[in-house]
Design a protein around this motif. Sequence first.
Motif, PDB file in Angstrom:
ATOM      1  N   ARG A 175      -2.399 -30.258  41.372  1.00  0.00           N
ATOM      2  CA  ARG A 175      -1.110 -30.004  41.478  1.00  0.00           C
ATOM      3  C   ARG A 175      -0.495 -29.101  40.295  1.00  0.00           C
ATOM      4  O   ARG A 175      -0.668 -29.555  39.087  1.00  0.00           O
ATOM      5  CB  ARG A 175       0.037 -31.085  41.783  1.00  0.00           C
ATOM      6  CG  ARG A 175      -0.288 -31.684  43.176  1.00  0.00           C
ATOM      7  CD  ARG A 175       0.468 -33.056  43.339  1.00  0.00           C
ATOM      8  NE  ARG A 175       0.764 -33.301  44.674  1.00  0.00           N
ATOM      9  CZ  ARG A 175       1.696 -33.075  45.463  1.00  0.00           C
ATOM     10  NH1 ARG A 175       2.906 -32.260  44.634  1.00  0.00           N
ATOM     11  NH2 ARG A 175       2.124 -33.200  46.728  1.00  0.00           N
ATOM     12  N   LEU A 176       0.243 -28.158  40.668  1.00  0.00           N
ATOM     13  CA  LEU A 176       0.828 -27.161  39.371  1.00  0.00           C
ATOM     14  C   LEU A 176       2.365 -27.671  39.405  1.00  0.00           C
ATOM     15  O   LEU A 176       2.998 -27.324  38.351  1.00  0.00           O
ATOM     16  CB  LEU A 176       0.610 -25.589  39.627  1.00  0.00           C
ATOM     17  CG  LEU A 176      -1.007 -25.512  39.771  1.00  0.00           C
ATOM     18  CD1 LEU A 176      -1.039 -23.819  40.008  1.00  0.00           C
ATOM     19  CD2 LEU A 176      -1.530 -25.587  38.227  1.00  0.00           C
ATOM     20  N   GLY A 177       2.819 -27.903  40.463  1.00  0.00           N
ATOM     21  CA  GLY A 177       4.390 -28.037  40.347  1.00  0.00           C
ATOM     22  C   GLY A 177       5.117 -28.420  41.827  1.00  0.00           C
ATOM     23  O   GLY A 177       4.523 -28.303  42.681  1.00  0.00           O
ATOM     24  N   GLU A 178       6.362 -28.369  41.914  1.00  0.00           N
ATOM     25  CA  GLU A 178       7.256 -28.621  42.807  1.00  0.00           C
ATOM     26  C   GLU A 178       8.498 -28.113  42.867  1.00  0.00           C
ATOM     27  O   GLU A 178       9.122 -28.162  41.563  1.00  0.00           O
ATOM     28  CB  GLU A 178       7.016 -30.143  43.328  1.00  0.00           C
ATOM     29  CG  GLU A 178       7.790 -30.404  44.716  1.00  0.00           C
ATOM     30  CD  GLU A 178       7.691 -31.942  45.035  1.00  0.00           C
ATOM     31  OE1 GLU A 178       7.969 -32.205  46.189  1.00  0.00           O
ATOM     32  OE2 GLU A 178       7.177 -32.859  44.183  1.00  0.00           O
ATOM     33  N   GLY A 179       9.066 -27.536  43.835  1.00  0.00           N
ATOM     34  CA  GLY A 179      10.580 -26.935  43.593  1.00  0.00           C
ATOM     35  C   GLY A 179      11.301 -27.163  44.874  1.00  0.00           C
ATOM     36  O   GLY A 179      10.754 -27.638  45.798  1.00  0.00           O
ATOM     37  N   GLY A 180      12.408 -26.334  44.937  1.00  0.00           N
ATOM     38  CA  GLY A 180      13.299 -26.582  46.105  1.00  0.00           C
ATOM     39  C   GLY A 180      12.450 -26.059  47.425  1.00  0.00           C
ATOM     40  O   GLY A 180      13.000 -26.579  48.462  1.00  0.00           O
ATOM     41  N   MET A 181      11.758 -24.917  47.109  1.00  0.00           N
ATOM     42  CA  MET A 181      11.033 -24.427  48.518  1.00  0.00           C
ATOM     43  C   MET A 181       9.718 -25.288  48.772  1.00  0.00           C
ATOM     44  O   MET A 181       9.412 -25.203  50.206  1.00  0.00           O
ATOM     45  CB  MET A 181      10.777 -23.049  48.225  1.00  0.00           C
ATOM     46  CG  MET A 181       9.905 -22.290  49.348  1.00  0.00           C
ATOM     47  SD  MET A 181       9.595 -20.515  49.179  1.00  0.00           S
ATOM     48  CE  MET A 181      11.131 -19.809  49.662  1.00  0.00           C
TER      49      MET A 181
END
Length: 532
Positions: free
Chosen positions: A20-26
Motif C-alpha cells: 500500500r502506498l496511500g489512501e485519499g478522497g478518491m
Amino acid sequence: MEPLRPGDLPEIGGYRLLARLGEGGMGEVFLARTPSGRPLALKTVHRELSLDPDFAERFSREIRTNDRVRSAWTVSVVDFSPPGALPQWLATEYVAAPSLADWVRGHGPLPEPALHCLARELAAALVTVRAAGVVHRDIKPANVLLGPERPFLIDFGIARAVRDPRHTQTGAVIGTPGYLAPEQAVGAVAAAPADVFSLAAVLVYAATGRGPFLAGGEELSLPALLYRIVHDEPLLDGMPESLLPLVRDCLAKDPGRRPAAEEVRARLGAAEEGDWSAAVPPDLIAETGRREAGLRRLLSASQPPAATPPAPAVPPPALPPVPGTAPSAAFTPEPARGSSSRRPLVIGAAAGGILAVAVTLAVTLPGHGGDKAGPPAGSPPASGSSSASPSPSPAASSAGALPASWVGTWSGVGPGTPDADGITRARTGEFTVAVTLTAGNAGEIVGRQVSNVKEVSSGRDLGCTEALELRQIKGNTAVLAAATSHPTDRAASFDCPRGNLYVLTLEAPDRLTLASEGAQSAGAPAALTRGR
C-alpha cells in the motif's frame, strides 16, 4: 509503503499488488508490478464513487488529463480499467522517492542550493503542464516527489483541461488548503496563474517548513485559513533574499499580476542536467537509494517461478545456434492488459507522437503509450555467456543473447488515426516503422528503430528514433528497453521519452509481433515483416 491488509485483492487488472502506498478522497493507491517486474503505482477508486452515474466520465477525463502531460518531470499513465470494471483503476509509473512533504517533515527545510534547483525544476515542469493545455490545480508538497535525478510533479487527479470549462464548478473549492490560490479559495474557476501561486507556496514550504499563510507550528480551521489566503499577505520570513522578489510576485492576490510559468522559468534560469543530484542533501540521495534497493528486493521476492514454454507444434525452420546460460531472473511473456482489449498495443510513445528508436520496434501515437521510466527495477540483465558456444540446439537458445534468427531489417505500416478528434489524440495518416536488429547479449544495444508519422493538420513528423537495449529473451519472446530516444525530425520541438519497455515475439521466421506494457495507441502496425 505499508503491507497489504487482509481483504486486499491480490491483483487488479492483471497487475499483482505488492504493498500500500496511500489512501485519499478518491481511493487507495497500491504498489503493483507487471509480470516482467516493472513497478507501477495503481490507484483504485472507492466503490461508492464508481457507482455514481457521472463518475465514469469524470474518471475518463482524469485519465486523459494525466496522459496529456508528458515530460521529464511528470509520471506517465501506463494502463487503466476498461469501462464497467469494478473497482475502477489507473496505473502510472512508480518513483521510489520521498515526497517533499515527507522529507521536510523528517529532515527540515531544504538547503538554499537545493531550494534554487527545486524552483528551476518545478518551473520547467509547470511550463510543460501549461504547454499541454492543463491546469494542475493541486500543486502541494505531497505532490512533489524528490527523485534522485530530478523532482517529479504527480497526481493530476483534480486537474482539468484549460479549454474544457464545462466540467469546472464555481462555488466548489478544488485543491489543498494552504497551497490554494485566492481564486480557488473562493470557489472561482482557476486558470494557469493558480498553479504559479501554488508553486510559490510550495517553495515557501521547502524553505521554511510551513506554508505561506501559517506561522511555525500554527494550526487553523479551514475557514480561517481560506480567509488568510484571500485577504492577508503571505508570511515570507525565512525565504532566501535571492528568491524573495519572485515568490512575492507569484503570490499576488490578483491572478493577472502573477508572472506566467514561462516568465518564472526565465527569471530562475534553465534547469541543467545533473544540477539536482549535485545540489540535494547527500541524505536524500541515500534515502532514494535505500528505497530503490527495497523496491528491487520486493520485486525480486514477488517474481513468479520460471515457466517452461511449451514446445511449438511445428519446430521452427533452421534457427541458427545461439550460445548462453539460463537467465538470472525468470521472464514471463506479457499479454496485453487492461485497456488492450479496447485499443491495439504498440511499442514506444513520444511526448506528442510516435516513437522511433535505434531499434525501431514500435510507435505510440501522441498522448498515448510510452513513458519515461528507466529500466524496470525487477528485471536486471540476464547473465549469459559473452562468447559463442559451438552448436547448441535451437531449443537451448540463451535467455541472455539475441539469436541470429532475429538479425535483419523489419518494417510495418499502420493506418494511423485519421478519425481522431485532434485534441485528446492527434489526427495522423499512415505511419511506418523500420527496425534493424543486430546480434548482442543482454545489457547491450541490439538495434535501431525509426518511426515516421505525419500529423494531418500540420504535416509535422511525430515519429521518434530509439536505440534499444536487450533486457531479456526466453524462447521466442524478447524484452527490450529504449536506451536513447529523439525525434526522427531533428527540428521537432517535442521530447521523446527514454526507457520504454517492449515485448517482441518471433511468430515466424519473417514476422515479429509487437506489444508493450501499457503503450496504448490506435493505428500502429500490428506486426513487422523481414525485409527482402
